[in-house]
Write a protein that holds these residues in place. Structure first.
Motif, mmCIF file in Angstrom:
data_model
loop_
_atom_site.group_PDB
_atom_site.id
_atom_site.type_symbol
_atom_site.label_atom_id
_atom_site.label_comp_id
_atom_site.label_asym_id
_atom_site.label_seq_id
_atom_site.Cartn_x
_atom_site.Cartn_y
_atom_site.Cartn_z
ATOM 1 N N PRO A 17 44.452 27.945 19.370
ATOM 2 C CA PRO A 17 43.244 27.773 20.203
ATOM 3 C C PRO A 17 43.211 26.525 21.084
ATOM 4 N N THR A 18 43.824 25.426 20.656
ATOM 5 C CA THR A 18 43.729 24.199 21.463
ATOM 6 C C THR A 18 44.955 23.955 22.346
ATOM 7 N N HIS A 19 45.897 24.886 22.331
ATOM 8 C CA HIS A 19 47.118 24.676 23.118
ATOM 9 C C HIS A 19 47.482 25.894 23.970
ATOM 10 N N SER A 20 46.520 26.765 24.205
ATOM 11 C CA SER A 20 46.872 28.046 24.848
ATOM 12 C C SER A 20 45.952 28.454 25.974
ATOM 13 N N GLN A 21 44.951 27.623 26.285
ATOM 14 C CA GLN A 21 43.964 28.080 27.254
ATOM 15 C C GLN A 21 44.504 28.045 28.675
ATOM 16 N N SER A 22 43.852 28.854 29.496
ATOM 17 C CA SER A 22 44.046 28.761 30.948
ATOM 18 C C SER A 22 42.778 28.107 31.477
ATOM 19 N N LEU A 23 42.903 26.853 31.890
ATOM 20 C CA LEU A 23 41.701 26.069 32.221
ATOM 21 C C LEU A 23 41.225 26.179 33.656
ATOM 22 N N GLN A 24 41.906 27.007 34.438
ATOM 23 C CA GLN A 24 41.602 27.055 35.874
ATOM 24 C C GLN A 24 40.101 27.105 36.151
ATOM 25 N N LYS A 25 39.394 27.979 35.444
ATOM 26 C CA LYS A 25 37.983 28.201 35.805
ATOM 27 C C LYS A 25 37.139 26.945 35.638
ATOM 28 N N HIS A 26 37.560 26.073 34.772
ATOM 29 C CA HIS A 26 36.765 24.867 34.547
ATOM 30 C C HIS A 26 36.897 23.865 35.701
ATOM 31 N N PHE A 27 37.882 24.079 36.549
ATOM 32 C CA PHE A 27 38.108 23.163 37.677
ATOM 33 C C PHE A 27 37.733 23.789 39.024
ATOM 34 N N HIS A 46 40.634 49.835 46.619
ATOM 35 C CA HIS A 46 40.563 49.307 45.259
ATOM 36 C C HIS A 46 41.295 47.964 45.168
ATOM 37 N N VAL A 47 40.570 46.968 44.731
ATOM 38 C CA VAL A 47 41.163 45.632 44.580
ATOM 39 C C VAL A 47 40.904 45.149 43.157
ATOM 40 N N PHE A 48 41.948 44.584 42.550
ATOM 41 C CA PHE A 48 41.863 44.052 41.193
ATOM 42 C C PHE A 48 42.230 42.571 41.241
ATOM 43 N N VAL A 49 41.446 41.754 40.579
ATOM 44 C CA VAL A 49 41.825 40.346 40.441
ATOM 45 C C VAL A 49 42.173 40.136 38.973
ATOM 46 N N VAL A 50 43.375 39.699 38.748
ATOM 47 C CA VAL A 50 43.877 39.597 37.379
ATOM 48 C C VAL A 50 44.169 38.139 37.058
ATOM 49 N N GLU A 51 43.726 37.695 35.908
ATOM 50 C CA GLU A 51 44.003 36.314 35.496
ATOM 51 C C GLU A 51 43.984 36.256 33.972
ATOM 52 N N GLU A 52 44.589 35.200 33.446
ATOM 53 C CA GLU A 52 44.633 35.115 31.989
ATOM 54 C C GLU A 52 43.380 34.466 31.409
ATOM 55 N N SER A 53 42.594 33.859 32.253
ATOM 56 C CA SER A 53 41.366 33.196 31.806
ATOM 57 C C SER A 53 40.564 34.074 30.861
ATOM 58 N N THR A 54 39.955 33.462 29.880
ATOM 59 C CA THR A 54 39.025 34.220 29.040
ATOM 60 C C THR A 54 37.769 34.507 29.865
ATOM 61 N N GLY A 55 37.135 35.648 29.572
ATOM 62 C CA GLY A 55 36.038 36.130 30.400
ATOM 63 C C GLY A 55 34.861 35.165 30.485
ATOM 64 N N GLU A 99 45.506 40.743 21.088
ATOM 65 C CA GLU A 99 44.226 41.436 21.270
ATOM 66 C C GLU A 99 43.342 40.719 22.287
ATOM 67 N N VAL A 100 43.532 39.424 22.395
ATOM 68 C CA VAL A 100 42.654 38.636 23.267
ATOM 69 C C VAL A 100 43.189 38.545 24.694
ATOM 70 N N LEU A 101 44.485 38.296 24.838
ATOM 71 C CA LEU A 101 45.028 37.936 26.156
ATOM 72 C C LEU A 101 45.368 39.144 27.020
#
Ligand SMILES: Cc1ncc(C[n+]2csc(CCOP(=O)(O)OP(=O)(O)O)c2C)c(N)n1
Lengths: 325, 306
Positions: free
Chosen positions: A124-134, A255-264, A307-309
């Motif tokens: 949990p503390t070494h796997s996030q995609s932090l993009q959205k927070h910035f 149809h356009v899809f935006v795909v990212e690893e960020s959690t929802g 299951e999460v990613l």
């Protein structure tokens, strides 16, 4: 060449011709060369400018800002992107604000490199995609490492912008081959956007940052083979500010899809969808579809992490369901 | 007069330039509180009343090639460096001629090698980065950073001290220990001491208990010279905040504030050299009045967000 080696070579090249460039990070010195070996060889070749630091994310980011303030350039390596949270004050309240809060423009040439993403069981503390927070910070540009873009050119672009940048590097990319789109797909890179495509108009467009490229391409292949759905993949080098006009050659497509690893929840994709809706709403078949990881922490065990990613099957399913109902 | 006062040594005579500057800073800060009281200022501001002598004493120990990092209580630091009361007041009031176009206001000012910002402790790492640059590119120059005692609650302070000591950087940390952080006395925010914290990093620490400018300079000159060679230094001024934290927010009892007044450099100097003080004080107040009249009459500053 693998993406990690490509990035390492790019850093060597940029250091070679930029005498005022520094790199700061934990354990970046040889023989260790960084937790992911991206800085390997740099401290030996450029001693005094490649500095291994204490475990002090806030301070090293502030030191980089001080160097930038003095007219130097600086790259900070955050060992795991998650720890950029400890440097957030320096990024948000100092480096980016200093560009304009003193009334005139102060160039701040610095890049914070953040290895991000899961898939490797770091938990949990070494796997996030932090993009959205910035996303959405004035005078802060966000880039993402991609297997298709020339790292040296991207580093140059970030270091000459005059505004601080964060470079997100999906850890799974480091060992992936650089510069290849798997056949039958073709690859073209233009104006900061890489395009992976087949001949003829596609059924849909996928917009995804570099870390998702291989997962998206795998989904594109299975959709083609199993469903005869054709997709074009667009990989922007800069995520924010997002240049929606740069995609005009490939849009509108229904149809356009935006795909990212960020959690929802509050994602980068939501920002992109908003821009696309404003520009192309009347020509879209429906709202832009967001594909992201579950709104969850990221577990350690491989089966739980899966299951999460977001993975190939998440992308495949989202596209099939949208296009085939 | 209190017993304590009687035991304090008489202040030495200041030269006109130093005294004028101290009095101008004081008049400037009093003017700000007055403008606030009359509803003429926007936002907030923190005055350095009581602490004016700190940047004035340091002024001659620093040279124009040195960097100064100031904090939320920075008007004295700015005036001691540039003497530019017009530009500063215009900045605080958002009027034409503002040093930073009115964008930064009281707490966010940058000019030449001077910079202030409003997040406590944030500037220590930045000053450390500037010190790294100086060590490499302009040996002999220092980065001087002002902080309050309360700011020693921030982790950024220790990350920076560790790096400055490890890398032998020309970093001069000036702690203006006025014994209070907003409303919280040091006894409730600081365990141990500033000296002990500097010692933990093997960094030299010097406590300055006097407001005598000549004495401060005599003590600090050799230490600052060493800092220029890459030996970081923490200088702690045991000082007093005479005014409120920002506008009218003083939580201290009236008799404590009265004691601070009586003990302060201004009252003591006035007792010892009344003529010198009166003459220059009248001049400083007249100057600041004129600046305030001029700046208040100016049109608003202009800036375009981009
Ligand atoms: C990180 C941060 N937390 C809180 C504040 C709000 N604040 C501004 S000044 C101040 C007190 C600072 O005390 P000290 O460092 O002792 O300096 P002094 O005001 O006494 O000069 C506080 C809490 C802030 N500016 N930054």
């Amino acid at each position: 060449m693998r993406v990690g080696e490509h990035l390492n070579a790019a850093l060597h090249a940029v250091f070679e011709r930029t005498p005022d460039l520094y790199l700061l990070g934990e354990d970046v010195a040889d023989p260790y060369g960084g937790a992911f070996k991206i800085t390997r060889g740099l401290s030996t070749r450029f001693p005094g400018r490649v500095l291994t630091t204490p475990i002090s994310e806030n301070a090293i980011t502030g030191v980089a800002a001080g160097l930038a303030l003095s007219g130097d350039r600086a790259i900070v390596e955050i060992m795991f992107g998650d720890f950029a949270a400890l440097a957030f004050d320096q990024v948000l309240n100092f480096a980016s604000k200093s560009v304009s809060m003193y009334g005139t423009r102060v160039p701040m040439r610095m890049v914070v490199r953040c290895p991000v993403g899961g898939g490797r069981g770091y938990g949990p503390t070494h796997s996030q995609s932090l993009q959205k927070h910035f996303v959405g910070i004035p005078h802060l540009s966000l880039y993402e490492l991609s297997p298709f873009h020339d790292c040296e050119a991207v580093l140059d672009e970030m270091l000459s912008l005059g505004e601080p940048c964060v470079l997100f590097e999906d850890k799974v990319l480091y060992t992936r081959p650089a510069g290849l789109a798997e056949p039958p797909f073709c690859l073209a890179v233009e104006g900061g956007v890489a395009r992976v495509f087949l001949d003829g108009p596609p059924d849909c467009v996928i917009i995804a940052p570099g870390g998702l490229a291989h997962r998206a391409m795998a989904a594109m292949r299975s959709l083609l083979v199993e469903e005869e759905i054709t997709c074009t993949l667009l990989v922007p080098s800069r995520l924010y500010p997002f240049d929606v006009a740069a995609l005009d050659a490939d849009l509108p497509v229904a149809h356009v899809f935006v795909v990212e690893e960020s959690t929802g929840g509050g994602t980068w994709g939501a920002e992109v969808a908003h821009l696309l809706h404003r520009r192309h709403w009347d020509r879209l078949a429906g709202p832009v579809t967001l594909v992201h990881s579950a709104a969850s922490i990221i577990p350690t065990a491989a089966h739980l992490e899966r299951e999460v990613l977001v993975d190939e099957s998440t992308i495949h399913r989202a596209i099939r369901e949208t296009l085939r109902g | 007069m209190t017993e304590l006062l009687d035991r304090l040594p008489a202040p030495s005579r200041l030269d006109d330039a130093d005294l004028s500057l101290m009095l101008t800073i004081r008049a400037f800060e009093l003017k700000l509180l007055d403008l606030y009281g009359r509803g003429l200022l926007h936002g907030t501001t923190h005055t350095c009343l009581g602490q004016e002598y700190v940047p004035v004493a340091l002024r001659t120990l620093l040279d124009p090639g040195d960097h100064v990092f100031s904090n939320h209580r920075g008007h004295g630091h700015y005036l001691a460096r540039f003497g530019d009361a017009e530009g500063l007041l215009a900045e605080i009031m958002g009027r034409e001629g503002a040093v930073c176009g009115g964008v930064g206001g009281s707490q966010h000012i940058r000019r030449d090698r001077y910079l202030s910002t409003g997040v406590q402790g944030e500037s220590l790492p930045v000053a450390t980065g500037v010190a790294l640059h100086l060590k490499r590119s302009e040996p002999g120059q220092v980065a001087c950073v002002h902080v309050g005692d309360g700011t020693f609650g921030e982790g950024a302070v220790y990350e920076a001290l560790n790096i400055a000591a490890l890398w032998e950087l020309p970093l001069l940390v000036v702690v203006e220990n006025n014994g209070i952080a907003q409303s919280t006395p040091a006894s409730r925010h600081l365990a141990g001491s500033i000296a002990g914290r500097a010692a933990a990093f093997g960094i030299d620490h010097r406590l300055i208990g006097t407001a005598d400018v000549a004495e401060i300079r005599r003590v600090l000159a050799p230490l600052v010279a060493r800092t220029r060679l890459g030996v970081p230094l923490v200088v702690e001024f045991a000082t007093e905040r005479l005014g409120p934290h920002s506008k009218g927010d003083d939580t201290r009892p009236a008799d404590q504030i009265r004691r601070i007044h009586e003990n302060g450099w201004y009252a003591r100097y006035a007792r010892r050299y009344p003529d010198h003080l009166d003459r220059l004080d009248a001049e400083a107040r007249a100057y600041v009045d004129a600046v305030a009249a001029d700046v208040t009459a100016r049109p608003p500053s202009r800036w375009t967000p981009s």
